[in-house]
Structures are given as structure tokens and as C-alpha cells.
Design a protein around this motif. Structure first.
Motif, PDB file in Angstrom:
ATOM      1  N   ARG A 101       5.702   0.692   8.499  1.00 22.65           N
ATOM      2  CA  ARG A 101       4.357   0.554   9.044  1.00 22.65           C
ATOM      3  C   ARG A 101       4.754   0.092  10.488  1.00 22.65           C
ATOM      4  O   ARG A 101       3.749   0.251  11.361  1.00 22.65           O
ATOM      5  N   ALA A 102       5.262  -0.990  10.738  1.00 24.90           N
ATOM      6  CA  ALA A 102       5.831  -1.396  11.988  1.00 24.90           C
ATOM      7  C   ALA A 102       6.046  -0.072  12.957  1.00 24.90           C
ATOM      8  O   ALA A 102       5.695  -0.421  14.144  1.00 24.90           O
ATOM      9  N   LEU A 103       7.072   0.459  12.434  1.00 24.19           N
ATOM     10  CA  LEU A 103       7.434   1.520  13.301  1.00 24.19           C
ATOM     11  C   LEU A 103       6.311   2.807  13.617  1.00 24.19           C
ATOM     12  O   LEU A 103       6.322   3.142  14.831  1.00 24.19           O
ATOM     13  N   ASP A 104       5.487   2.804  12.604  1.00 24.44           N
ATOM     14  CA  ASP A 104       4.197   3.665  12.851  1.00 24.44           C
ATOM     15  C   ASP A 104       3.415   3.269  14.237  1.00 24.44           C
ATOM     16  O   ASP A 104       2.821   3.820  14.812  1.00 24.44           O
ATOM     17  N   LEU A 105       3.272   1.880  13.842  1.00 27.07           N
ATOM     18  CA  LEU A 105       2.518   1.164  14.945  1.00 27.07           C
ATOM     19  C   LEU A 105       3.122   1.338  16.301  1.00 27.07           C
ATOM     20  O   LEU A 105       2.260   1.516  17.231  1.00 27.07           O
ATOM     21  N   ALA A 106       4.380   0.957  16.617  1.00 23.31           N
ATOM     22  CA  ALA A 106       5.043   1.116  17.757  1.00 23.31           C
ATOM     23  C   ALA A 106       4.968   2.422  18.513  1.00 23.31           C
ATOM     24  O   ALA A 106       4.594   2.716  19.560  1.00 23.31           O
ATOM     25  N   ARG A 107       5.249   3.560  17.591  1.00 20.93           N
ATOM     26  CA  ARG A 107       5.028   5.007  18.074  1.00 20.93           C
ATOM     27  C   ARG A 107       3.963   5.514  18.372  1.00 20.93           C
ATOM     28  O   ARG A 107       3.670   5.956  19.425  1.00 20.93           O
ATOM     29  N   ALA A 108       2.774   5.195  17.651  1.00 20.08           N
ATOM     30  CA  ALA A 108       1.344   5.351  18.100  1.00 20.08           C
ATOM     31  C   ALA A 108       1.063   4.596  19.224  1.00 20.08           C
ATOM     32  O   ALA A 108       0.171   5.339  19.701  1.00 20.08           O
ATOM     33  N   PRO A 110       7.689  -7.041  11.669  1.00 18.29           N
ATOM     34  CA  PRO A 110       7.012  -6.184  10.611  1.00 18.29           C
ATOM     35  C   PRO A 110       6.415  -6.916   9.417  1.00 18.29           C
ATOM     36  O   PRO A 110       5.539  -6.004   8.773  1.00 18.29           O
ATOM     37  N   ASP A 111       6.101  -8.182   9.471  1.00 18.34           N
ATOM     38  CA  ASP A 111       5.731  -8.845   8.115  1.00 18.34           C
ATOM     39  C   ASP A 111       4.304  -9.400   8.377  1.00 18.34           C
ATOM     40  O   ASP A 111       4.095 -10.225   7.988  1.00 18.34           O
ATOM     41  N   VAL A 112       3.665  -8.206   9.294  1.00 19.02           N
ATOM     42  CA  VAL A 112       2.089  -8.448   9.362  1.00 19.02           C
ATOM     43  C   VAL A 112       1.364  -7.298   9.014  1.00 19.02           C
ATOM     44  O   VAL A 112       2.064  -6.292   9.356  1.00 19.02           O
ATOM     45  N   GLY A 161       0.924  -1.154  -0.007  1.00 17.85           N
ATOM     46  CA  GLY A 161      -0.057  -0.042  -0.029  1.00 17.85           C
ATOM     47  C   GLY A 161       0.900   1.267   0.278  1.00 17.85           C
ATOM     48  O   GLY A 161       0.357   2.291   0.728  1.00 17.85           O
ATOM     49  N   GLY A 162       2.018   1.199  -0.618  1.00 16.65           N
ATOM     50  CA  GLY A 162       2.637   2.393  -0.689  1.00 16.65           C
ATOM     51  C   GLY A 162       3.676   2.704   0.438  1.00 16.65           C
ATOM     52  O   GLY A 162       4.318   3.703   0.385  1.00 16.65           O
ATOM     53  N   GLN A 163       3.847   1.664   1.418  1.00 14.70           N
ATOM     54  CA  GLN A 163       4.740   2.126   2.602  1.00 14.70           C
ATOM     55  C   GLN A 163       5.341   0.731   2.942  1.00 14.70           C
ATOM     56  O   GLN A 163       4.785  -0.384   2.822  1.00 14.70           O
ATOM     57  N   THR A 164       6.701   0.799   3.388  1.00 13.81           N
ATOM     58  CA  THR A 164       7.353  -0.490   3.776  1.00 13.81           C
ATOM     59  C   THR A 164       6.868  -1.172   5.013  1.00 13.81           C
ATOM     60  O   THR A 164       6.101  -0.507   5.833  1.00 13.81           O
ATOM     61  N   LEU A 165       6.929  -2.354   4.825  1.00 16.22           N
ATOM     62  CA  LEU A 165       6.459  -3.012   6.253  1.00 16.22           C
ATOM     63  C   LEU A 165       7.207  -2.482   7.664  1.00 16.22           C
ATOM     64  O   LEU A 165       6.658  -2.614   8.371  1.00 16.22           O
TER      65      LEU A 165
END
Length: 220
Positions: free
Chosen positions: A33-40, A99-101, A26-30
């Protein structure tokens, strides 16, 4: 801690020239995405371990507030990799992310942090009902009791995010080992718990799962 040291063999040929965490969905690396999840979810400091094509990951993260745990000489698996990274992570419970989910719905990191009870728990795993998964091959991993303690086998899939008491790693002496070995100690002690994710989840194990993940992210 984000586990990014794997070889990504099931994702070939996409991983012939790049590590799996740098595959885009979806236009973003895995990895992002995982970093965004952790920070949020309020997790930090953040550590990423590397092995296969590790310099590409280090370059990708350059300038960000992320520490690298380099496993270039020997890939240590999840348990050994986490133990090596502990000096970078600091004191207290740690969260580990695969990150691979891809997740949809409530932030699993925030949910684990809110539910963590160190008096009762040494591990808290985010679980997904098998019927809510996409890209999953095979049966579930765990069952969960009325008291939220987990046992092996059942229709709940480990989602790749967990919270752990890192002090328990000292009981395992191998240099290279999986965190499955730690779970096998904690489950009979009643110290391993589960939390069920209410949303959707996709396993990015093979190239053909990428369209599944993108459709899930788009509400399909």
C-alpha cells in the motif's frame, strides 16, 4: 524512503512470524500500500530499510525496482536510517513514509510534492486533524499557524509522510536517532511546515485497528 525496520511489538502476535509491513489490510500488505502511494504520487527512486525479519521483506520485494537499506546489525531509528539510505536515494529532497498507516482521500505524497518550497522549507509534514483519525491513541502532535509553520502540541497528528531537505541531517552526529531531533531544530528556525490532509487516516498500531482500517477503506 519507506521505514520498514521496526520490531512491530505492539502488533503481536501478528508480528511473531512476519514483519509488520507484511501484515495485510483489505487483502494487501501495508508495504505494498505504501509503495503504491509513493509511486502514484510520483516519488522515486524508492528505498526500504529492513531489520526485523528483513529477509522476508527483501524476498517480498524481489524483482521490483526498490533498493534495500539493510540495518540487520543495528536498527538506526528514523533519522539514522534515513541518513544511511541517502546514497541510495540520490540528490534532492526526500520523502519518508511510514507503512503502518492507511490513507483515504487525496494522495499525501503528491500533495507534499506540489506544496514543497525549498526556499522556505526544510521539512513539510502531512498532518491529520485528530477528529479525522482512526486507531489513534493519545492527543495530537502539532499546531499549524496562519503561515503553515508548525509548533509542538495541538490537535493535529503527524500522519507518517513528510518531505525533507536531507542536507540538514549532517548537523546531527549520533548514529542512532529519531527525526524528531531534526524537527526540534527546524521548528524554532521557522523551517518546518505542515499540510493538512483533507481525508481520513488510520493508525495500524495494534491488531484491533485492522477492522477500523478496513471499514475506513470501504467508506465506513
Amino acid at each position: 524512503m519507506l521505514f520498514a525496520a521496526g520490531l512491530g511489538t505492539r502488533m503481536r502476535p501478528l508480528t511473531d512470524s512476519r514483519p509488520k509491513p507484511l501484515i495485510e489490510v483489505g487483502g494487501q500488505t501495508l508495504l505494498d500500500r505504501a509503495l503504491d502511494l509513493a509511486r502514484a504520487g510520483g516519488a522515486g527512486p524508492v528505498v526500504v530499510n529492513t531489520h526485523y525479519l528483513g529477509q522476508m521483506i527483501a524476498d517480498h520485494l524481489s524483482g521490483q525496482d526498490v533498493a534495500i537499506s539493510d540495518e540487520a546489525d543495528l536498527i538506526l531509528e528514523t533519522g539514522g536510517g534515513l541518513r544511511k539510505a541517502l546514497p541510495l536515494l540520490g540528490q534532492g529532497p526526500v520523502l519518508t513514509l511510514n507503512p503502518d498507516v492507511i490513507w483515504r482521500g487525496a494522495n499525501p505524497v503528491a500533495a507534499l510534492r506540489a506544496a514543497w518550497d525549498p526556499a522556505r522549507m526544510d521539512a513539510l509534514l502531512m498532518l491529520v486533524p485528530l477528529a479525522q483519525t482512526r486507531g489513534r491513541v493519545g492527543a495530537g502532535d502539532f499546531s499549524i499557524g496562519d503561515d503553515d509553520r508548525i509548533s509542538r502540541k495541538g490537535d493535529l497528528v503527524y500522519g507518517g509522510v513528510q518531505m525533507l531537505n536531507p542536507d540538514r541531517l549532517a548537523e546531527l552526529t549520533d548514529q542512532v536517532f529519531s527525526l524528531n531531533l531534526l524537527w526540534d531544530r527546524l521548528i524554532p528556525e521557522g523551517r518546518a511546515f505542515g499540510l493538512i490532509h483533507p481525508g481520513a487516516w488510520c493508525d495500524l498500531g495494534r491488531p484491533e485497528t485492522i477492522p477500523l482500517a478496513e471499514a475506513m477503506l470501504n467508506g465506513g
